[in-house]
Design a protein around this motif. Sequence first.
Motif, PDB file in Angstrom:
ATOM      1  N   TYR A   1     -27.377  -7.276  34.917  1.00  0.00           N
ATOM      2  CA  TYR A   1     -26.085  -6.638  34.662  1.00  0.00           C
ATOM      3  C   TYR A   1     -25.919  -5.418  35.557  1.00  0.00           C
ATOM      4  CZ  TYR A   1     -22.336  -4.178  32.311  1.00  0.00           C
ATOM      5  OH  TYR A   1     -21.172  -3.522  32.041  1.00  0.00           O
ATOM      6  N   PHE A   2     -26.939  -4.572  35.607  1.00  0.00           N
ATOM      7  CA  PHE A   2     -26.843  -3.354  36.408  1.00  0.00           C
ATOM      8  C   PHE A   2     -26.652  -3.656  37.884  1.00  0.00           C
ATOM      9  CE2 PHE A   2     -28.949  -0.065  38.974  1.00  0.00           C
ATOM     10  CZ  PHE A   2     -28.136   1.004  38.661  1.00  0.00           C
ATOM     11  N   LEU A   3     -27.448  -4.584  38.421  1.00  0.00           N
ATOM     12  CA  LEU A   3     -27.365  -4.866  39.848  1.00  0.00           C
ATOM     13  C   LEU A   3     -26.051  -5.510  40.241  1.00  0.00           C
ATOM     14  CD1 LEU A   3     -30.948  -6.120  40.721  1.00  0.00           C
ATOM     15  CD2 LEU A   3     -29.790  -4.127  41.642  1.00  0.00           C
ATOM     16  N   ILE A   4     -25.579  -6.442  39.438  1.00  0.00           N
ATOM     17  CA  ILE A   4     -24.378  -7.180  39.840  1.00  0.00           C
ATOM     18  C   ILE A   4     -23.106  -6.452  39.426  1.00  0.00           C
ATOM     19  CG2 ILE A   4     -23.115  -9.338  39.515  1.00  0.00           C
ATOM     20  CD1 ILE A   4     -25.863 -10.715  39.421  1.00  0.00           C
ATOM     21  N   ILE A   5     -23.009  -6.064  38.156  1.00  0.00           N
ATOM     22  CA  ILE A   5     -21.768  -5.462  37.665  1.00  0.00           C
ATOM     23  C   ILE A   5     -21.613  -4.020  38.140  1.00  0.00           C
ATOM     24  CG2 ILE A   5     -20.454  -4.867  35.588  1.00  0.00           C
ATOM     25  CD1 ILE A   5     -20.723  -7.888  36.071  1.00  0.00           C
ATOM     26  N   ASP A   6     -22.657  -3.218  38.011  1.00  0.00           N
ATOM     27  CA  ASP A   6     -22.523  -1.800  38.329  1.00  0.00           C
ATOM     28  C   ASP A   6     -22.729  -1.473  39.807  1.00  0.00           C
ATOM     29  OD1 ASP A   6     -21.985  -1.204  35.725  1.00  0.00           O
ATOM     30  OD2 ASP A   6     -24.001  -0.488  35.245  1.00  0.00           O
TER      31      ASP A   6
ATOM     32  N   PRO B   1     -18.563  -3.269  42.688  1.00  0.00           N
ATOM     33  CA  PRO B   1     -17.764  -2.179  43.281  1.00  0.00           C
ATOM     34  C   PRO B   1     -17.875  -2.107  44.802  1.00  0.00           C
ATOM     35  CG  PRO B   1     -18.935  -1.368  41.360  1.00  0.00           C
ATOM     36  CD  PRO B   1     -19.441  -2.756  41.628  1.00  0.00           C
ATOM     37  N   LYS B   2     -19.031  -2.449  45.345  1.00  0.00           N
ATOM     38  CA  LYS B   2     -19.176  -2.432  46.807  1.00  0.00           C
ATOM     39  C   LYS B   2     -18.412  -3.588  47.456  1.00  0.00           C
ATOM     40  CE  LYS B   2     -23.375   0.211  47.172  1.00  0.00           C
ATOM     41  NZ  LYS B   2     -22.758   1.385  47.740  1.00  0.00           N
ATOM     42  N   PHE B   3     -18.383  -4.756  46.786  1.00  0.00           N
ATOM     43  CA  PHE B   3     -17.580  -5.865  47.304  1.00  0.00           C
ATOM     44  C   PHE B   3     -16.097  -5.516  47.286  1.00  0.00           C
ATOM     45  CE2 PHE B   3     -21.059  -9.055  46.302  1.00  0.00           C
ATOM     46  CZ  PHE B   3     -21.216  -9.469  47.610  1.00  0.00           C
TER      47      PHE B   3
ATOM     48  N   THR C   1     -26.956  -8.686  45.488  1.00  0.00           N
ATOM     49  CA  THR C   1     -26.586  -9.927  44.815  1.00  0.00           C
ATOM     50  C   THR C   1     -27.526 -11.079  45.132  1.00  0.00           C
ATOM     51  OG1 THR C   1     -24.281  -9.233  44.904  1.00  0.00           O
ATOM     52  CG2 THR C   1     -24.700 -11.545  44.463  1.00  0.00           C
ATOM     53  N   PHE C   2     -27.851 -11.260  46.402  1.00  0.00           N
ATOM     54  CA  PHE C   2     -28.562 -12.467  46.801  1.00  0.00           C
ATOM     55  C   PHE C   2     -30.057 -12.286  47.073  1.00  0.00           C
ATOM     56  CE2 PHE C   2     -24.122 -13.149  48.134  1.00  0.00           C
ATOM     57  CZ  PHE C   2     -23.848 -14.212  47.289  1.00  0.00           C
ATOM     58  N   VAL C   3     -30.526 -11.040  47.156  1.00  0.00           N
ATOM     59  CA  VAL C   3     -31.946 -10.809  47.402  1.00  0.00           C
ATOM     60  C   VAL C   3     -32.617 -10.151  46.200  1.00  0.00           C
ATOM     61  CG1 VAL C   3     -33.612  -9.657  48.887  1.00  0.00           C
ATOM     62  CG2 VAL C   3     -31.574 -10.659  49.890  1.00  0.00           C
ATOM     63  N   LEU C   4     -32.149  -8.968  45.836  1.00  0.00           N
ATOM     64  CA  LEU C   4     -32.823  -8.212  44.788  1.00  0.00           C
ATOM     65  C   LEU C   4     -32.647  -8.796  43.398  1.00  0.00           C
ATOM     66  CD1 LEU C   4     -32.167  -4.542  45.934  1.00  0.00           C
ATOM     67  CD2 LEU C   4     -34.257  -5.859  46.104  1.00  0.00           C
ATOM     68  N   ALA C   5     -31.443  -9.185  43.041  1.00  0.00           N
ATOM     69  CA  ALA C   5     -31.199  -9.684  41.688  1.00  0.00           C
ATOM     70  C   ALA C   5     -32.046 -10.915  41.353  1.00  0.00           C
ATOM     71  CB  ALA C   5     -29.713  -9.955  41.475  1.00  0.00           C
TER      72      ALA C   5
END
Length: 73
Positions: A21-26, A30-32, A47-51
């Motif tokens: 939730y934190f990585l994708i939503i927060d 917003p950066k996208f 989105t595609f590496v860390l999450a």
Amino acid sequence: MNAIKKILGLVWIGIGVAAAYFLIIDQAIPKFESGKPEDMIPAIIYTFVLAPIIVGGLGIFGYYSLTGEYSDK
């Protein structure tokens, strides 16, 4: 002790969901939405590496803990 390990398995899975939730939503969305080119690279990395690495690792660790892979035999 094995019961505590199973309960902590649920905790690890919960931490994995919170991290997703934190990585994708927060962080990523917003950066996208900013539209700036310098914000797109961190958003893609989040989105595609860390999450997947973080959520997958915590989820698998929690799953193994729930199924008793770490139990004292």
